[in-house]
Enzyme design. Structure first.
Site, PDB file in Angstrom:
ATOM      1  CG  HIS A 195      18.552 -33.286  57.810  1.00 20.66           C
ATOM      2  ND1 HIS A 195      19.722 -32.635  57.503  1.00 20.66           N
ATOM      3  CD2 HIS A 195      18.706 -34.581  57.383  1.00 20.66           C
ATOM      4  CE1 HIS A 195      20.553 -33.489  56.912  1.00 20.66           C
ATOM      5  NE2 HIS A 195      19.966 -34.665  56.830  1.00 20.66           N
ATOM      6  N   GLY A 196      15.856 -31.480  61.296  1.00 17.81           N
ATOM      7  CA  GLY A 196      14.628 -30.792  61.697  1.00 17.81           C
ATOM      8  C   GLY A 196      14.869 -29.345  62.083  1.00 17.81           C
TER       9      GLY A 196
END
Length: 384
Positions: A146-147
């Site tokens: 998700h970064g």
């Protein structure tokens, strides 16, 4: 000796011998007792594998910590510096919190908030180097999908799957496939590669689940395959998805390497989704992908029930390494599972007896729903 990643010696790598990459940075490291990631994950996988005799020295590598120059292959220098400063100071200003989304409920300040994700990146970069000549590598500390380049997102500070793909491309892989079977959509990875025709992205994820991206119609430049799935997904439905979507797309794309994000939160026991798979489904996909490319890197990902995540990733490693999976765990391995504690806000389920005695889940088959057949068919046209 520095723990940061420098030049990698790949002369000892063998395409015939699967490699496990781990680290003790995860041991005792926690996002906080209230956080879903309060549970132990990678350490128990290492402990289970050692208790089973599955981690001989020749097949184990300690993950280095990525240097800032490795992290800035995708992340911004300001963001990397902000995470380093936040770990040192154990606080951030309002401006830094707003800009980089750190110091929040989901992405808290904690003692290893830079070293831990940087070690995850170091592991995948080491894996990419070791895969230069082919092979299979399991790096369960990876999978933080998700970064974003300049901000944390969804418990993920760095996006090691993105850096894994970039690392493989730097090693000469012209076509890399990324397959994500986590319950949550890989929004950060799609952001990175949605316009890159040399990367095939396939994501299966629960519909209407955070981050609520990854719609069926989202195709990027044509090599993005999103399959949102209804609640209650069973093993038979996942087998159809494996054969009629994932393997078919991989055969069309002919990748030089595959990265599998093997999130355990798609399992029935996980508190963070409503999918209902057994770990048999994940193992079958990992083995199928091993046969679909000369290079396979298997990462961890989501997983918030300590017993189900540890048993899954241990079983995946055993299957990839050619180990016979015992029906009943020997005493030392069972003891690892008996010592586990489930802390945090999501600790709601009683411990099932088989969580302590076996790695294998009972099969969770069922009818194949028409909506799943229709969504697979929506991806029926060959890629450009």
């Amino acid at each position: 000796m520095s723990s940061e990643a420098g030049p990698v010696d790949i002369t000892d790598a063998s395409a015939a011998v699967p490699i496990f990459i781990g680290s003790d940075v995860y041991r005792g490291s926690s996002y906080g007792r209230w956080h879903p990631l309060a549970v132990p994950r990678v350490p128990q996988v290492m402990d289970l594998c050692r208790a089973l005799g599955w981690l001989p020295a020749a097949q184990y590598r300690t993950s280095p910590r990525a240097k800032p120059e490795g992290l800035t292959l995708w992340h911004t220098p300001d963001y990397v510096a902000a995470l380093q400063a936040a770990e040192t100071d154990q606080h951030v200003s309002v401006a830094v919190k707003d800009r980089h989304n750190i110091g929040t409920t989901a992405n808290p300040i904690f003692g290893e908030m830079f070293r831990r994700p940087a070690t995850g990146v170091g592991g995948v970069l080491l894996a990419a180097a070791l895969l230069r000549h082919g092979g299979v590598i399991h790096a369960p500390g990876g999978g933080t999908h998700h970064g974003f380049p300049d901000r944390a997102n969804g418990f993920c500070y760095f996006n090691d799957p993105v850096l894994a793909v970039l690392g493989l491309k730097a090693q000469g892989c012209d076509r890399v496939a990324y397959v994500d079977i986590d319950a949550h959509h890989c929004d950060g990875v799609e952001f990175a590669f949605q316009n890159d025709p040399s990367v095939l992205l396939i994501s299966t994820h629960e519909e209407n689940r955070w981050p609520r991206t990854g719609a069926l119609e989202d195709r990027g430049c044509g090599n993005v395959v999103n399959l949102p799935l209804p609640r209650g997904l069973n093993d038979d439905e996942m087998a159809l998805i494996r054969d009629e979507l994932i393997l078919r797309k991989l055969a069309e794309f002919r990748p030089d390497a595959i990265v599998l994000q093997c999130g355990a939160d798609a399992l029935d026991e996980d508190p963070m989704s409503r999918l209902a798979l057994s770990n048999n489904a994940h193992v079958s996909i990992a083995l199928a992908l091993r046969a679909a490319s000369p290079r396979l890197m298997v990462l961890g990902g989501g997983g918030y029930n300590p017993w189900s995540v540890g048993r899954l990733w241990t079983r995946v490693w055993g299957a990839l390494a050619g180990q016979a999976i015992p029906d009943v765990l020997p005493g030392p391995a069972s003891a690892v599972l008996q010592r586990l504690e489930w802390t945090g806000l999501r600790a709601r389920r009683p411990v099932a007896p088989h969580w302590l005695t076996t790695l294998k889940d009972p099969a969770r088959g069922g009818p194949i729903r028409n909506e799943i057949r229709q969504r697979i068919a929506a991806h029926g046209r060959a890629m450009v």
